[in-house]
Design an enzyme around this catalytic site. Structure first.
Site, PDB file in Angstrom:
ATOM      1  N   ARG A  95      -6.321 127.252 -47.086  1.00  0.00           N
ATOM      2  CA  ARG A  95      -6.594 128.244 -47.145  1.00  0.00           C
ATOM      3  C   ARG A  95      -6.167 129.660 -47.497  1.00  0.00           C
ATOM      4  NH1 ARG A  95      -5.157 132.439 -41.125  1.00  0.00           N
ATOM      5  NH2 ARG A  95      -6.188 133.828 -42.548  1.00  0.00           N
ATOM      6  N   ASN A 132     -12.308 127.440 -37.250  1.00  0.00           N
ATOM      7  CA  ASN A 132     -13.153 128.211 -38.241  1.00  0.00           C
ATOM      8  C   ASN A 132     -13.796 127.696 -39.335  1.00  0.00           C
ATOM      9  OD1 ASN A 132     -13.738 130.609 -36.995  1.00  0.00           O
ATOM     10  ND2 ASN A 132     -11.537 131.534 -37.667  1.00  0.00           N
ATOM     11  N   CYS A 136     -15.181 131.674 -29.852  1.00  0.00           N
ATOM     12  CA  CYS A 136     -14.316 133.058 -30.935  1.00  0.00           C
ATOM     13  C   CYS A 136     -13.845 133.917 -30.212  1.00  0.00           C
ATOM     14  CB  CYS A 136     -15.334 134.179 -31.599  1.00  0.00           C
ATOM     15  SG  CYS A 136     -14.166 135.238 -33.309  1.00  0.00           S
ATOM     16  N   ASP A 137     -12.431 134.508 -30.217  1.00  0.00           N
ATOM     17  CA  ASP A 137     -11.617 135.052 -29.430  1.00  0.00           C
ATOM     18  C   ASP A 137     -11.651 136.320 -30.078  1.00  0.00           C
ATOM     19  OD1 ASP A 137     -10.308 135.603 -31.897  1.00  0.00           O
ATOM     20  OD2 ASP A 137      -8.624 134.096 -30.930  1.00  0.00           O
ATOM     21  N   HIS A 173     -18.415 136.572 -36.284  1.00  0.00           N
ATOM     22  CA  HIS A 173     -17.646 137.416 -36.776  1.00  0.00           C
ATOM     23  C   HIS A 173     -18.502 138.398 -37.478  1.00  0.00           C
ATOM     24  CE1 HIS A 173     -14.005 134.921 -37.479  1.00  0.00           C
ATOM     25  NE2 HIS A 173     -14.081 135.650 -36.061  1.00  0.00           N
ATOM     26  N   TYR A 216     -15.241 142.250 -38.204  1.00  0.00           N
ATOM     27  CA  TYR A 216     -15.047 142.013 -39.337  1.00  0.00           C
ATOM     28  C   TYR A 216     -15.944 142.104 -40.442  1.00  0.00           C
ATOM     29  CZ  TYR A 216     -12.498 137.762 -38.432  1.00  0.00           C
ATOM     30  OH  TYR A 216     -10.647 136.960 -38.505  1.00  0.00           O
ATOM     31  N   ARG A 240      -3.136 137.042 -47.040  1.00  0.00           N
ATOM     32  CA  ARG A 240      -3.458 136.845 -45.520  1.00  0.00           C
ATOM     33  C   ARG A 240      -2.458 135.613 -45.351  1.00  0.00           C
ATOM     34  NH1 ARG A 240      -1.515 138.411 -41.084  1.00  0.00           N
ATOM     35  NH2 ARG A 240      -2.762 137.502 -39.075  1.00  0.00           N
TER      36      ARG A 240
HETATM   37  P1  NAD Z   1      -2.299 125.487 -37.743  1.00  0.00           P
HETATM   38  O1  NAD Z   1      -3.131 125.171 -39.875  1.00  0.00           O
HETATM   39  O2  NAD Z   1      -1.684 125.946 -37.636  1.00  0.00           O
HETATM   40  O3  NAD Z   1      -3.196 124.689 -36.960  1.00  0.00           O
HETATM   41  C1  NAD Z   1      -3.996 123.525 -37.697  1.00  0.00           C
HETATM   42  C2  NAD Z   1      -3.498 122.231 -37.096  1.00  0.00           C
HETATM   43  O4  NAD Z   1      -4.946 121.603 -37.198  1.00  0.00           O
HETATM   44  C3  NAD Z   1      -2.191 121.424 -37.866  1.00  0.00           C
HETATM   45  O5  NAD Z   1      -1.467 121.382 -37.138  1.00  0.00           O
HETATM   46  C4  NAD Z   1      -3.544 120.780 -38.640  1.00  0.00           C
HETATM   47  O6  NAD Z   1      -2.462 118.970 -38.981  1.00  0.00           O
HETATM   48  C5  NAD Z   1      -4.757 120.104 -37.776  1.00  0.00           C
HETATM   49  N1  NAD Z   1      -5.949 119.327 -38.526  1.00  0.00           N
HETATM   50  C6  NAD Z   1      -6.275 119.335 -39.695  1.00  0.00           C
HETATM   51  N2  NAD Z   1      -7.048 119.063 -40.017  1.00  0.00           N
HETATM   52  C7  NAD Z   1      -6.922 117.936 -39.127  1.00  0.00           C
HETATM   53  C8  NAD Z   1      -8.378 116.831 -38.392  1.00  0.00           C
HETATM   54  N3  NAD Z   1      -9.548 116.534 -39.600  1.00  0.00           N
HETATM   55  N4  NAD Z   1      -8.432 116.117 -37.377  1.00  0.00           N
HETATM   56  C9  NAD Z   1      -7.284 116.255 -36.313  1.00  0.00           C
HETATM   57  N5  NAD Z   1      -6.225 117.229 -36.959  1.00  0.00           N
HETATM   58  C10 NAD Z   1      -6.429 118.470 -37.828  1.00  0.00           C
HETATM   59  O7  NAD Z   1      -4.296 126.902 -37.878  1.00  0.00           O
HETATM   60  P2  NAD Z   1      -3.871 127.914 -36.990  1.00  0.00           P
HETATM   61  O8  NAD Z   1      -3.462 129.254 -37.899  1.00  0.00           O
HETATM   62  O9  NAD Z   1      -3.051 127.924 -36.187  1.00  0.00           O
HETATM   63  O10 NAD Z   1      -5.356 127.745 -36.725  1.00  0.00           O
HETATM   64  C11 NAD Z   1      -6.206 126.543 -36.351  1.00  0.00           C
HETATM   65  C12 NAD Z   1      -7.162 126.312 -35.828  1.00  0.00           C
HETATM   66  O11 NAD Z   1      -8.399 127.771 -35.498  1.00  0.00           O
HETATM   67  C13 NAD Z   1      -7.988 127.506 -37.355  1.00  0.00           C
HETATM   68  O12 NAD Z   1      -9.324 126.858 -37.363  1.00  0.00           O
HETATM   69  C14 NAD Z   1      -8.194 129.434 -36.860  1.00  0.00           C
HETATM   70  O13 NAD Z   1      -9.397 129.439 -37.656  1.00  0.00           O
HETATM   71  C15 NAD Z   1      -8.931 128.535 -35.686  1.00  0.00           C
HETATM   72  N6  NAD Z   1      -8.792 129.547 -35.000  1.00  0.00           N
HETATM   73  C16 NAD Z   1     -10.110 130.177 -34.418  1.00  0.00           C
HETATM   74  C17 NAD Z   1     -10.196 131.870 -33.850  1.00  0.00           C
HETATM   75  C18 NAD Z   1     -11.741 131.762 -33.376  1.00  0.00           C
HETATM   76  O14 NAD Z   1     -11.778 132.726 -32.895  1.00  0.00           O
HETATM   77  N7  NAD Z   1     -12.374 131.107 -33.415  1.00  0.00           N
HETATM   78  C19 NAD Z   1      -9.108 132.619 -33.491  1.00  0.00           C
HETATM   79  C20 NAD Z   1      -7.997 131.416 -33.935  1.00  0.00           C
HETATM   80  C21 NAD Z   1      -8.193 130.787 -34.423  1.00  0.00           C
HETATM   81  C1  G6P Z   2      -9.219 136.372 -34.453  1.00  0.00           C
HETATM   82  C2  G6P Z   2     -10.486 135.867 -35.057  1.00  0.00           C
HETATM   83  C3  G6P Z   2     -10.449 134.032 -36.133  1.00  0.00           C
HETATM   84  C4  G6P Z   2     -10.214 134.115 -37.152  1.00  0.00           C
HETATM   85  C5  G6P Z   2      -7.815 134.821 -36.140  1.00  0.00           C
HETATM   86  C6  G6P Z   2      -7.017 134.376 -37.017  1.00  0.00           C
HETATM   87  O1  G6P Z   2      -8.751 135.960 -33.473  1.00  0.00           O
HETATM   88  O2  G6P Z   2     -11.722 135.746 -34.131  1.00  0.00           O
HETATM   89  O3  G6P Z   2     -11.671 133.232 -35.956  1.00  0.00           O
HETATM   90  O4  G6P Z   2      -9.444 132.895 -36.981  1.00  0.00           O
HETATM   91  O5  G6P Z   2      -8.485 136.122 -35.697  1.00  0.00           O
HETATM   92  O6  G6P Z   2      -6.287 135.523 -38.157  1.00  0.00           O
HETATM   93  P1  G6P Z   2      -5.309 135.426 -38.978  1.00  0.00           P
HETATM   94  O7  G6P Z   2      -5.992 136.210 -39.591  1.00  0.00           O
HETATM   95  O8  G6P Z   2      -4.447 136.245 -38.252  1.00  0.00           O
HETATM   96  O9  G6P Z   2      -4.775 133.862 -38.932  1.00  0.00           O
HETATM   97 MN    MN Z   3     -13.115 133.806 -34.324  1.00  0.00          MN
END
Ligand code: NAD
Ligand code: G6P
Ligand code: MN
Length: 443
Positions: free
Chosen positions: A95, A149, A171-172, A202, A266, A286
């Site tokens: 990232r 994501n 998405c949240d 987004h 976004y 970030r």
């Molecule tokens: P993080 O890095 O803390 O956690 C992700 C985990 O996924 C890690 O423990 C990693 O080891 C694991 N991982 C990676 N590749 C993998 C695979 N191929 N198989 C199994 N496990 C695997 O990340 P985070 O900041 O907690 O975010 C997690 C995910 O949620 C991200 O993709 C983030 O963008 C997404 N997210 C999405 C939204 C949304 O609105 N859609 C909101 C918040 C977070």
């Molecule tokens: C929002 C979006 C997510 C994004 C998250 C975390 O909740 O909907 O898609 O992954 O923000 O962003 P951050 O920069 O805090 O990791």
């Molecule tokens: Mn999102």
């Protein structure tokens, strides 16, 4: 009598969001009863730190729930009713590259936006597809709610590559914003709002927001957002980080461009990229903030719980992110037809947008998944933006499928925040090197 109890798997057990989801599952256990809670991650060491704390949390609050954490797909995905997916392929190290490489070339560097989002997309596609395949092999009746994501690109890939799979991408961000809208209006929470919203993930707009009596809430919201964006301040925002404060406030500038709607936060990256780059530091992005704040707090709190052998005084909280995914599972499990957003194939939901676009619109959630609600026509401004951005997302998936350098270069070049094809190529060439362990070899 319905005495079902559910088995839930969190895929990406090592995610910073996992403890919050576990806490919400435990708080909602009367509405959504559990028999098993499982974690899966491909990094056992990272997952263990979260799992050891969550095992204590579960044992204290719901000892009847079986808890397991595994890195073995068969073990993890067998006997599961719901998969909550939240993986980050390439983790924070990648990232960081997604953010820093574009910024070095003067372009917005962001998790899900622009070249950074596309690069992340090409890493996430095979990761999420693999989760879907594990689910279909070991628990073919299960549903997957996917947060991983960049959800827009992941959803386009699952639409094409696994069209019949039971994955719903979510998405949240609009959920968080709708809770803010409720707070602005002194209403209890987002569930008080009846809304119309359309766009891409987004990349969307509210066109109508009412209370349950039908009263139009848009005028009061517009008045507030035109001055403050979605910044609520006070107690509401006391734990919000400074960079998110900026984002919520900047919704006022985005709103100014189209005062007939209310925007997703976004859109600031697409409509004010120069301003965003001006306020970015290519050496501290970030990701650095997330590592220093969210990751540090979550893993620190887990370590504290494990050391004390108790989670009775934990500061983990239920939030929009965790309540949304648990609400969605509950709606599917009990066929409630609750109206909530999802990222799904358009198929007419936005009538003047490509039916094969992957859009974000309200849906009725029930036993058969998400049924889209027609949102009518996109206005000219939105139609232009959506058509361009959706083409970027489609080209990214084309590039992954065809291993095509040219398609990826086109995706970068078409992207609104990239000034021209030359800059696009410079960014892409740096990204090819940085992503060599994750991307297919491009021809
Ligand atoms: P993080 O890095 O803390 O956690 C992700 C985990 O996924 C890690 O423990 C990693 O080891 C694991 N991982 C990676 N590749 C993998 C695979 N191929 N198989 C199994 N496990 C695997 O990340 P985070 O900041 O907690 O975010 C997690 C995910 O949620 C991200 O993709 C983030 O963008 C997404 N997210 C999405 C939204 C949304 O609105 N859609 C909101 C918040 C977070
Ligand atoms: C929002 C979006 C997510 C994004 C998250 C975390 O909740 O909907 O898609 O992954 O923000 O962003 P951050 O920069 O805090 O990791
Ligand atoms: Mn999102």
């Amino acid at each position: 009598m319905d005495d079902r109890k559910f088995s839930v798997l969190i895929a990406g057990g090592g995610s910073t969001y996992t403890p919050g989801i576990v806490l919400t599952l435990l708080e909602h256990i009367k509405k959504f009863p559990l028999r098993k809670l499982k974690f899966y991650d491909n990094d056992g060491e990272r997952q263990k730190k979260i799992a050891d704390a969550c095992r204590i949390l579960v044992k204290e609050r719901a000892p009847e729930v079986e808890f397991e954490a595994s890195t073995n797909p068969e073990e993890a995905f067998s006997d599961v009713d719901f998969v909550m997916a939240q993986i980050r392929v390439g983790k924070y190290a990648m990232r960081s590259q997604d953010e820093k490489i574009p910024l070095k070339h003067g372009v917005v560097g962001q998790e899900t936006t622009g070249p950074g989002g596309i690069a992340y997309g090409l890493r996430s596609i095979p990761g999420v597809i693999q989760l879907v395949d594990y689910m279909e092999k070991y628990s073919p009746n299960a549903w997957m709610l996917n947060y991983s994501n960049p959800a827009a690109i992941v959803a386009e890939a699952t639409r094409r590559l696994r069209p019949n799979s039971k994955i719903i991408n979510i998405c949240d961000m609009p959920i968080d914003i709708m809770d803010r809208m409720a707070a602005i209006l002194n209403l209890k929470d987002r569930n008080e709002l009846v809304f119309r919203y359309y766009g891409l993930n987004h990349f969307g707009w509210w066109t109508d927001i009412r209370d349950k009596t039908g009263k139009d809430l848009m005028p009061a919201l517009k008045e507030y957002v035109s001055k403050n964006g979605y910044w609520v301040g006070g107690d509401y925002d006391k734990n919000t980080e400074a960079s998110w404060e900026e984002t919520f406030k900047m919704a006022a500038d985005v709103y100014a461009l189209d005062p007939t709607t209310l925007p997703n936060t976004y859109l600031k990256y697409y409509l004010y990229p120069t301003e965003v780059v001006k306020h970015s530091d290519p050496n501290y992005t970030r990701t650095d903030e997330v590592e220093a704040y969210r990751q540090k707090n979550v893993f620190g709190e887990c370590a504290r719980i494990v050391k004390n052998g108790s989670a009775k005084d934990t500061n983990f909280v239920s939030d929009q992110h965790s309540t949304y995914i648990v609400d969605l599972c509950t709606a599917i499990a009990y066929d409630t037809k609750q109206r909530m957003l999802a990222i799904i194939p358009n198929e007419g939901a936005i009538s003047n947008i490509d039916p094969t676009a992957t859009v974000e619109v309200p849906c009725l959630f029930g036993a058969t998944g998400a049924e889209r609600i027609a949102m009518g026509k996109a206005a000219t401004f939105q139609k232009g933006l959506i058509t361009e951005q959706n083409s970027v997302e489609k080209l990214a998936v084309d590039a992954w499928e065809e291993h095509s350098y040219t398609k990826l270069w086109e995706a970068f070049s078409l992207c609104k925040i990239v000034p021209d094809a030359g800059v696009a190529k410079d960014i892409l060439d740096d990204m090819v090197v940085a992503n060599k362990d994750f991307w297919p070899e491009l021809k």
